[in-house]
Design an enzyme around this catalytic site. Structure first.
Site, PDB file in Angstrom:
ATOM      1  N   THR A 127       0.860  -1.291  -0.143  1.00 14.20           N
ATOM      2  CA  THR A 127      -0.122   0.024  -0.206  1.00 14.20           C
ATOM      3  C   THR A 127       0.931   1.148   0.098  1.00 14.20           C
ATOM      4  OG1 THR A 127      -1.526  -1.260   1.344  1.00 14.20           O
ATOM      5  CG2 THR A 127      -1.907   1.179   1.259  1.00 14.20           C
ATOM      6  N   PHE A 177      -5.991  -6.868  -0.895  1.00 17.11           N
ATOM      7  CA  PHE A 177      -7.054  -6.652   0.193  1.00 17.11           C
ATOM      8  C   PHE A 177      -7.231  -7.641   1.131  1.00 17.11           C
ATOM      9  CE2 PHE A 177      -8.154  -4.787  -4.104  1.00 17.11           C
ATOM     10  CZ  PHE A 177      -8.207  -3.465  -3.844  1.00 17.11           C
ATOM     11  N   LEU A 178      -6.084  -8.555   1.372  1.00 17.43           N
ATOM     12  CA  LEU A 178      -6.262  -9.684   2.278  1.00 17.43           C
ATOM     13  C   LEU A 178      -6.396  -9.221   3.721  1.00 17.43           C
ATOM     14  CD1 LEU A 178      -3.558 -10.645   3.739  1.00 17.43           C
ATOM     15  CD2 LEU A 178      -2.798 -11.469   1.625  1.00 17.43           C
ATOM     16  N   LYS A 198      -6.739   1.046  -2.966  1.00 11.14           N
ATOM     17  CA  LYS A 198      -6.640   0.625  -1.507  1.00 11.14           C
ATOM     18  C   LYS A 198      -6.598   1.408  -0.416  1.00 11.14           C
ATOM     19  CE  LYS A 198      -5.114  -2.340   1.388  1.00 11.14           C
ATOM     20  NZ  LYS A 198      -4.024  -3.142   1.472  1.00 11.14           N
ATOM     21  N   ASN A 256      -9.814   0.980   2.552  1.00  3.63           N
ATOM     22  CA  ASN A 256      -9.265   0.919   3.904  1.00  3.63           C
ATOM     23  C   ASN A 256      -9.869   2.139   4.824  1.00  3.63           C
ATOM     24  OD1 ASN A 256      -8.345  -1.612   3.892  1.00  3.63           O
ATOM     25  ND2 ASN A 256      -6.242  -0.934   4.105  1.00  3.63           N
ATOM     26  N   GLY A 302      -7.577  -1.679  14.711  1.00  5.75           N
ATOM     27  CA  GLY A 302      -5.946  -1.623  14.835  1.00  5.75           C
ATOM     28  C   GLY A 302      -5.112  -2.410  13.906  1.00  5.75           C
ATOM     29  N   CYS A 315      -2.835  -2.091   8.852  1.00  4.19           N
ATOM     30  CA  CYS A 315      -3.294  -1.521   7.973  1.00  4.19           C
ATOM     31  C   CYS A 315      -4.087  -0.202   8.006  1.00  4.19           C
ATOM     32  CB  CYS A 315      -3.941  -2.436   6.854  1.00  4.19           C
ATOM     33  SG  CYS A 315      -3.037  -3.879   6.061  1.00  4.19           S
ATOM     34  N   LYS A 332      -6.649  -8.215  16.659  1.00  9.20           N
ATOM     35  CA  LYS A 332      -8.099  -9.068  16.410  1.00  9.20           C
ATOM     36  C   LYS A 332      -7.612 -10.525  16.627  1.00  9.20           C
ATOM     37  CE  LYS A 332      -7.776  -9.846  11.257  1.00  9.20           C
ATOM     38  NZ  LYS A 332      -8.400  -9.868  10.087  1.00  9.20           N
ATOM     39  N   ARG A 368       0.431  -4.938  15.967  1.00  4.74           N
ATOM     40  CA  ARG A 368       0.728  -3.567  15.535  1.00  4.74           C
ATOM     41  C   ARG A 368      -0.458  -2.655  15.835  1.00  4.74           C
ATOM     42  NH1 ARG A 368       2.705  -4.684   9.441  1.00  4.74           N
ATOM     43  NH2 ARG A 368       1.020  -6.485   9.868  1.00  4.74           N
TER      44      ARG A 368
END
Ligand code: UDX
Length: 494
Positions: free
Chosen positions: A138, A169-170, A224, A228, A277, A280, A343, A350
């Site tokens: 990105t 986009f994973l 992208k 996001n 969080g 990305c 998550k 990060r």
């Protein structure tokens, strides 16, 4: 535009291209492994010897469900190898995917492009024949056009070398599925040859009917960050509603459910809680604002400042609620912090809201013990001072307040009665709204979550059964709709 050399080599490159993937993090390792699974000969490249050694020996150096099995499978075909040798990569590949990180620059909102620039130029300097560099990282809009000029000027291959952009986009936790069966492919190209090569290499995926959008380099870079930003905005929108609900004792869970039934809104990414969080969303919305200001479009994305601020306020609110549950002060209070990853199904910490909240609680003098099923090692690297437990039981034993920060299945499936027997005080903040409120209340817990009304906290260490019954009644009123509270309470978009 396309040269004759390109034309002559297009057939070879599209028919049986050999692939390199530069950068073997979450994105690159997954891409390399999946491309080998699709039948290509693939060479993964990284400057990190430890990562390359791990992958060569068949070990994925991070947590990603399904990836170890996919690596095993790909290695057994003999089509996949890893190296730290850039000249070997330059000679090996027809298509070079750039999957290196573009982290936030320290002290700035901007993206740090050092790694992407180094990877592109190092490769280009050693590429001698026709080849396509495909950026997947990105990057701020304008990077691809700049890099294309730079690599063509620098490379002995000259104009036989082209560069395209193909954003990824994973989602972590679904990396293999998202790579092999993406919901769309985006090709940013500056030549028809590049488009042909991309269509060729992705043929097995396109043949499944995957939609493809072909555009210019700048648009593909923007897709992208736009995606996001939209996702981050949706999460902050529902979390802003949670703030409003808190002001009037309304219920953001019911509100989200009601919104989700509107097809135009949809329920995905409308889950209120501790906010977003990861590697990305946070850095991408910041880099987008920075770049937008540079190109004179700062006003257009100024709202992202609020998106970021709403997200940050959820963390402060969680700390505030834990403080309240502790009786007004965190000093010396033993807290079980459940989760460190940003998550579930990831060991990535990060910009993790979970780790941030745990750290803040400790800073306020609480005796915090963190437990995460997978992210302990990474959490320790970021906050070596934060005590870690080896199990859920260890973290909870003697806790005066428990706070659920990452909604791992292990936490959702734990029995509230068993957990109540471990703690000193059965008080819990479910900051992800992931637990069965009714079950916890029944088991004697003082249960709170963000954005929803809650019954008062009992003053006794362990509430009497009468107190539990009262709270249960109250909860019945405020979480009537939570009865069917499933792991993902909102209906999915069609
Ligand atoms: C994201 C994008 O989804 C992906 O397309 C892009 O390529 C990389 O960034 P990822 O970082 O793996 O993927 O995480 P994602 O599943 O999108 O979740 C992002 C964050 O939002 C997590 O912290 C998650 O807990 C939070 N979230 C998500 C919510 O708070 N509420 C929601 O409803 C959804």
């Amino acid at each position: 535009m396309r040269t004759d050399t390109h034309h002559l080599t297009a057939a070879r490159v599209t028919a049986t291209p050999r692939i390199t993937v530069v950068g073997t993090g979450y994105l690159g390792a997954t891409h390399a492994i999946c491309m080998a699974q699709l039948g290509y000969e693939v060479l993964g490249v990284d400057v990190d010897t430890a990562k390359i050694d791990a992958l060569r020996s068949g070990r994925v150096p991070f947590h990603e469900p399904g990836l170890p099995e996919a690596l095993d499978q790909a290695m057994s075909t003999g089509r996949l190898d890893f190296t730290t040798d850039f000249s070997r990569a330059a000679q090996f590949g027809d298509i070079h995917f750039l999957c290196v990180g573009t982290p936030q620059k320290p002290g700035s909102q901007a993206a740090d492009l050092r790694f992407v620039e180094a990877a592109a130029t190092q490769l280009a300097a050693q590429i001698t024949g026709p080849a396509l560099i495909v950026g997947k990282s990105t990057v701020p809009v304008g990077t691809a056009a700049m890099l294309r000029e730079r690599v063509r000027t620098l490379s002995p291959a000259g104009r036989a070398l082209d560069l395209a952009w193909n954003p990824e986009f994973l989602r972590e936790g679904f990396a293999v599925q998202d790579t092999l069966h993406p919901d769309r492919l985006v090709f940013g190209v500056a030549s028809t040859w590049a488009e042909q090569v991309l269509r060729g290499v992705y043929r097995p995926i396109l043949e499944e009917g995957t939609p493809v959008v072909v555009s210019d380099l700048a648009t593909s870079e923007l897709v992208k960050v736009a995606a996001n930003s939209f996702l981050a905005t949706k999460i902050s929108y529902i979390n802003a509603m949670a703030e409003v609900c808190e002001a009037v004792d309304a219920d953001v869970g019911d509100l989200a459910r009601a919104l989700a039934h509107d097809d135009r809104i949809g329920g995905r990414f409308l889950r209120p809680g501790l906010g977003f969080g990861g590697g990305c969303l946070p850095k991408d919305i910041r880099a987008f604002q920075h770049r937008a200001r540079e190109i004179g479009a700062g006003a257009a994305v100024r709202f992202l400042e609020d998106v970021d601020a709403i997200n940050a306020r959820r963390r402060s609110r969680a700390v505030e609620l834990v403080r309240e549950l502790a009786g007004g002060s965190l000093l010396g209070v033993r807290i079980a912090a459940l989760g460190a990853a940003f998550k579930p199904d990831s060991d990535d910490v990060r910009d993790s809201p979970a780790l941030d909240v745990a750290h803040r609680l400790r800073r306020e003098g609480a005796d915090v013990v963190v437990y995460d099923p997978e992210a302990a090692e990474n959490a320790h690297r970021v906050h070596p001072d934060l005590p870690l437990a080896a199990s859920l039981t260890e973290a909870m034993r003697g806790a005066q307040v428990t706070v659920l920060l990452t909604e791992w299945d292990e936490f959702r499936e734990a029995r509230p009665e068993s957990l109540a027997a471990l703690v000193a005080e059965p008080r819990i903040l479910d900051a992800r709204d992931a637990l069965d409120a009714r079950g916890y209340t029944r088991a004697g817990w003082a249960y709170r979550t963000l954005g929803r009304p809650f019954p008062p906290v009992p003053s006794a260490a362990h509430p009497t059964s009468a107190a539990v019954a009262v709270r249960e009644e109250e909860l019945e009123l405020c979480t009537a709709a939570a009865e069917d509270a499933e792991p993902v309470p909102l209906p999915a978009e069609p």
